[in-house]
Design an enzyme around this catalytic site. Sequence first.
Site, short mmCIF file in Angstrom:
data_model
loop_
_atom_site.label_atom_id
_atom_site.label_comp_id
_atom_site.label_asym_id
_atom_site.label_seq_id
_atom_site.Cartn_x
_atom_site.Cartn_y
_atom_site.Cartn_z
N HIS A 1 0.88 -1.18 0.00
CA HIS A 1 0.00 0.00 0.00
C HIS A 1 0.91 1.23 0.00
O HIS A 1 1.79 1.37 -0.87
CB HIS A 1 -0.93 -0.11 1.22
CG HIS A 1 -2.04 0.88 1.30
ND1 HIS A 1 -2.44 1.70 0.27
CD2 HIS A 1 -2.88 1.19 2.34
CE1 HIS A 1 -3.47 2.45 0.65
NE2 HIS A 1 -3.75 2.18 1.92
N HIS B 1 -2.37 -2.54 -9.53
CA HIS B 1 -3.35 -1.95 -8.63
C HIS B 1 -4.58 -2.84 -8.60
O HIS B 1 -4.94 -3.41 -9.63
CB HIS B 1 -3.74 -0.53 -9.10
CG HIS B 1 -4.37 0.27 -8.03
ND1 HIS B 1 -5.70 0.20 -7.74
CD2 HIS B 1 -3.82 1.15 -7.15
CE1 HIS B 1 -5.96 1.00 -6.73
NE2 HIS B 1 -4.84 1.59 -6.34
N ASP C 1 2.72 5.37 -6.77
CA ASP C 1 3.96 5.29 -6.00
C ASP C 1 5.21 5.13 -6.86
O ASP C 1 6.32 5.22 -6.37
CB ASP C 1 3.88 4.12 -5.01
CG ASP C 1 2.93 4.43 -3.88
OD1 ASP C 1 2.90 5.60 -3.45
OD2 ASP C 1 2.23 3.52 -3.41
#
Length: 422
Positions: free
Chosen positions: A263, A302, A358
């Site tokens: 995460h 994802h 990210d």
Amino acid sequence: MSESISITDNRTGESIEIPIHRNGVDSAEWSKLLPGIWFDDASFGNTSGAHSAVTELDGSAGFLRYRGYPIEQLGKECSFLEVAYLLLNGELPTREQLASWEDEIREESTIHENFHKRILEGFRDDAHAMGVLVSTVAALSTFFPESKDVEDPSVRRKQIVRLIAKMPTLAASAYRRSVGTPYVLPDPDLDYTDNFLSMMFRPGDSEYEVDPVLRRALDLLFVLHADHSQNCSTTAGRVVGSSLADPYLTVSAACSALSGPLHGGANESVIRMLEEIGSYDQIDSFINAVKAGERRLMGFGHRVYKNYDPRARIVKDTAHEVFDVVGKNPLLDMALKLEEVALADDYFVSRKLYPNVDFYSGLTYQAMGFPVEMFTVLFAIGRTPGWLAHWDEMLSQDSRIARPRQIYIGSPERDVQPIDKR
Ligand code: CMC
């Protein structure tokens, strides 16, 4: 055509028709026909846990909207505190509403001196910033016992302001302690993001000029991270909050969930991965290890996006603006090459694995001077309004304590043997 599904229990021949409402089917109807038969969905990949008006995202179309507004427009037009206001109140603020919201936040940005004198001093010198953040957010609970009255909307609102206001102060203090430099207190003359940068990087009592490009980039990164519907940390916060735990313990739980490398911790893992790969000629062997299931390509993939993460596109552009000011992050070329190789490889293409938010955010934070261990803390500052918007929304609805069922796979009943006979 009927907007419903029909289910038949082939053991009994009984059937039930369940309406489809807003893309959902009511599980209570299902349990009337099938008591004791549960949906087997451990990671909630096919389960809706909320009725929410906060954020809409469509993974196939690749869009993300807060309260109906596309993330691209919010990123261009709005500050982080405007977006926080939007998430919490449902509408963008007028100029007057924004000014009074900023004042409210400013007034609550200080933390009790015990944080600096006692709590922060208790950690090991090499304590990871996320562990410190989780603990200090939880510690706020002990300073505001009145926050436990979570069913009172005005009490909730007060704690929401406190949490958004104090997160940067806690975060910057954790950093200062880790590097052994004196704490810098919030400056009421600065806005939210300038203030955070000043608390992080101001050298002692000297002047500190924040570069406007870096300030805008960080504010934008906060906007991009501000919410993402029922993600892992928001869900963790909702589960804890559903027991009527206070908001500090609830947000601390959300921070804990965020810290994991799958995460929010991925932004840190991406940098560590790029450093480990080390050079272009190692990229192919790294990709082969990923394809063999031995490694994960951090910053890729994802649960919901099966297309390019719209946040990743914006972060990539922002990264270049930051590099124009501070110089290129030496890991950038490696990241670009890795992306190019992955997006041309059938393993990633067939699984619809694209860069997520990210992949480039860590490179940007690093170029701005943040140490790697602070990256997920930055994510947490950005996500705090989102966590709180969902918590407040849940408690203002007719919510029940979260309590899933399980598929039991253990032993049937058996007798306890005396210890000498086992
Ligand atoms: N590298 C290699 N293979 C992957 C990756 C990856 N990063 N992500 C998914 N896969 C593979 C996975 O092994 C599976 O393959 P197969 O069908 O052969 O078993 C397939 O793709 C489907 O993946 P999944 O495990 O069902 O995906 P998930 O929805 O359970 O996991 C994820 C989503 C984000 C945890 C995962 O993609 C991942 O671990 N990514 C790397 C960590 C990361 O970047 N996390 C940040 C997410 S975005 C920021 C945030 O909101 O947290």
